[in-house]
Design a protein around this motif. Structure first.
Motif, PDB file in Angstrom:
ATOM      1  N   LEU A   1      58.347  15.137  10.471  1.00  0.00           N
ATOM      2  CA  LEU A   1      57.501  15.861  11.420  1.00  0.00           C
ATOM      3  C   LEU A   1      56.804  14.889  12.361  1.00  0.00           C
ATOM      4  N   ALA A   2      56.225  13.834  11.811  1.00  0.00           N
ATOM      5  CA  ALA A   2      55.493  12.876  12.642  1.00  0.00           C
ATOM      6  C   ALA A   2      56.422  12.180  13.632  1.00  0.00           C
ATOM      7  N   ARG A   3      57.622  11.822  13.202  1.00  0.00           N
ATOM      8  CA  ARG A   3      58.568  11.187  14.124  1.00  0.00           C
ATOM      9  C   ARG A   3      58.929  12.134  15.268  1.00  0.00           C
ATOM     10  N   ASP A   4      59.187  13.406  14.934  1.00  0.00           N
ATOM     11  CA  ASP A   4      59.552  14.356  15.984  1.00  0.00           C
ATOM     12  C   ASP A   4      58.379  14.663  16.904  1.00  0.00           C
ATOM     13  N   ILE A   5      57.159  14.711  16.358  1.00  0.00           N
ATOM     14  CA  ILE A   5      55.978  14.907  17.207  1.00  0.00           C
ATOM     15  C   ILE A   5      55.865  13.768  18.215  1.00  0.00           C
ATOM     16  N   ALA A   6      56.118  12.536  17.760  1.00  0.00           N
ATOM     17  CA  ALA A   6      56.079  11.392  18.678  1.00  0.00           C
ATOM     18  C   ALA A   6      57.141  11.530  19.758  1.00  0.00           C
ATOM     19  N   THR A   7      58.330  12.019  19.388  1.00  0.00           N
ATOM     20  CA  THR A   7      59.393  12.208  20.376  1.00  0.00           C
ATOM     21  C   THR A   7      59.030  13.320  21.358  1.00  0.00           C
ATOM     22  N   PHE A   8      58.457  14.404  20.856  1.00  0.00           N
ATOM     23  CA  PHE A   8      58.007  15.477  21.742  1.00  0.00           C
ATOM     24  C   PHE A   8      56.960  14.964  22.732  1.00  0.00           C
ATOM     25  N   ALA A   9      56.080  14.070  22.276  1.00  0.00           N
ATOM     26  CA  ALA A   9      55.036  13.537  23.156  1.00  0.00           C
ATOM     27  C   ALA A   9      55.649  12.830  24.356  1.00  0.00           C
TER      28      ALA A   9
ATOM     29  N   LEU B   1      53.274   7.067  12.479  1.00  0.00           N
ATOM     30  CA  LEU B   1      54.501   7.354  13.214  1.00  0.00           C
ATOM     31  C   LEU B   1      54.277   8.052  14.553  1.00  0.00           C
ATOM     32  N   ALA B   2      53.127   8.734  14.704  1.00  0.00           N
ATOM     33  CA  ALA B   2      52.862   9.459  15.951  1.00  0.00           C
ATOM     34  C   ALA B   2      51.614   8.962  16.670  1.00  0.00           C
ATOM     35  N   GLY B   3      50.897   8.026  16.060  1.00  0.00           N
ATOM     36  CA  GLY B   3      49.695   7.489  16.699  1.00  0.00           C
ATOM     37  C   GLY B   3      48.562   8.479  16.805  1.00  0.00           C
ATOM     38  N   LEU B   4      48.495   9.444  15.858  1.00  0.00           N
ATOM     39  CA  LEU B   4      47.479  10.487  15.898  1.00  0.00           C
ATOM     40  C   LEU B   4      46.513  10.347  14.731  1.00  0.00           C
ATOM     41  N   ASP B   5      45.231  10.409  15.010  1.00  0.00           N
ATOM     42  CA  ASP B   5      44.206  10.438  13.961  1.00  0.00           C
ATOM     43  C   ASP B   5      43.793  11.892  13.772  1.00  0.00           C
ATOM     44  N   ARG B   6      44.134  12.443  12.616  1.00  0.00           N
ATOM     45  CA  ARG B   6      43.861  13.863  12.391  1.00  0.00           C
ATOM     46  C   ARG B   6      43.518  14.088  10.927  1.00  0.00           C
TER      47      ARG B   6
END
Length: 402
Positions: free
Chosen positions: A365-373, A116-121
């Protein structure tokens, strides 16, 4: 027609499945004949016989593992006999060792961030003190047709009567379990930080909802170096150790400057506002925003010694629309659905240096992180806590910076 079963439905079929990876929601993913099967009571790598419990005719269906043909080495015997197919829906992972439960939750958080956020963590889910049992301080029960208190089956209104609950704080349910109730009555139970039980009865009579406090009413909790008095059934962390653990991380990452300005959004009774207020000091300013008016009243009373905290009752997006100020740091702890685009936009418009996001749902959380980005804020740090052992739920704290 509504209520009719799809003509090609697999519901009721028993199928053999090779269990794949864990998915968000307390189940694992399997595939059969080109369809996805979300299977509960299984672990990755197992081969199971599963009964299909729900099939609406789309690309996926749901199933329960009713027999394990090849067992995972991480499978354990559930501590509760009701943590089984077709029975209580309160726990998801009693059949997995506690460390493995945390690893499964970590995989879910990582997968949601990636998808959802395109992050590898890489994520580690940390255990809280106290172990996997006896932690649940808040329970909501419902009386079955015979008046016996219980919990509902997974994705069902069917009530499973209980004799006890191993994940609940010992003794918390005794008053509710000692009697029978009007069928359909819901019971809210809270065990507070002083070890006192609070019990409220919720009923519907002639279409009207009624509540009756049977025992207690004002809870006393202890966290962030303070004593808190609040409505017993208002919002407070369910795990006894969670409030302090989250307050510690929020304080460390917020690091609000002396004399600075901070926002505490979805503030509840002000747990994080109290931490921020100590950081900014008497010459600073903390805006605490909360939609629940009883929570605001409790917060104002509990933080009366901190005049730097300003309370606003209302929806976060509406309050921020007229805020007209720039905070140094923003802390938010939204409900399970997340903050959403309007709130993210309003926070970003305030141009804070840091944003500390507390989340009880990794997908939100992941959706909102993507929006914050999209507004120039990116994930800097992340910690996750096993604040709900034996269930699929996990609590995360994220630090975002521009």
């Amino acid at each position: 027609m509504s209520g009719q079963q799809h003509p090609d439905s697999w519901a009721g079929r028993t199928v053999e499945l090779e269990v794949g990876s864990v998915a968000h929601g307390g189940h694992c993913v399997s595939r059969l004949d080109g369809r996805v099967v979300f299977v509960r009571h299984a672990l990755p790598g197992e081969i199971v016989l599963a009964e299909v419990t729900e099939d609406k005719g789309g690309s996926f269906c749901r199933a329960d593992a009713v027999r394990v043909l090849r067992s995972s080495p991480h499978r354990v015997e559930p501590v509760c006999p009701l943590a089984a197919p077709g029975l209580c829906g309160g726990c998801d992972w009693q059949h997995a060792a506690p460390q493995v439960q945390r690893e499964l939750k970590a995989q879910v958080v990582s997968e949601q961030l990636r998808r959802l956020a395109g992050l590898d963590r890489t994520v580690e889910v940390e255990a809280l003190p106290g172990g996997p049992l006896g932690w649940r301080s808040r329970v909501r029960l419902v009386a079955d047709a015979e008046g016996r208190p219980g919990l509902r089956a997974h994705r069902s209104h069917r009530v499973i009567p209980l004799a006890g609950c191993p994940i609940s704080v010992p003794g918390a349910m005794d008053d509710a379990m000692a009697r029978t109730w009007r069928p359909g009555t819901e019971l809210e139970i809270t065990r507070d930080g002083e070890g006192r039980t609070h019990l409220r009865e919720l009923t519907t009579v002639r279409g009207r909802d009624k509540s009756r406090q049977i025992k207690g009413g004002i809870a006393v909790q202890h966290a962030a170096g303070r004593d808190w008095r609040l409505a017993a059934h208002g919002f407070w962390q369910v795990h006894p150790a969670a409030a302090d653990a989250l307050a510690d991380v929020v304080g460390e990452w917020a690091d609000a400057p002396a004399g600075g300005r901070a926002w505490d959004l979805y503030a509840g009774v002000g747990l994080f506002a109290s931490v921020l207020a100590e950081q900014v000091g008497r010459h600073g300013d903390v805006l605490a925003v909360e939609s629940g008016r009883r929570a605001v009243a409790d917060g104002e009373a509990n933080l009366a010694d901190l005049p730097q905290v300003r309370w606003r009752a209302g929806q976060v997006d509406r309050v921020l629309a007229g805020a007209g100020e720039r905070p140094d740091v923003v802390v938010l702890d939204p409900p399970r659905k997340g903050a959403g685009a309007a709130v993210v936009r309003a926070i970003a418009a305030g141009a804070p240096d840091r944003i500390v996001y507390v989340a009880c749902d990794p997908a939100a959380l992941a959706r909102d992180i993507a929006t914050f980005a999209g507004h120039g804020y990116h994930l800097h740090e992340l910690r996750a806590f096993d604040a709900f052992p034996m269930t699929h739920h996990v609590e995360c704290v994220a630090l975002l910076r521009a």
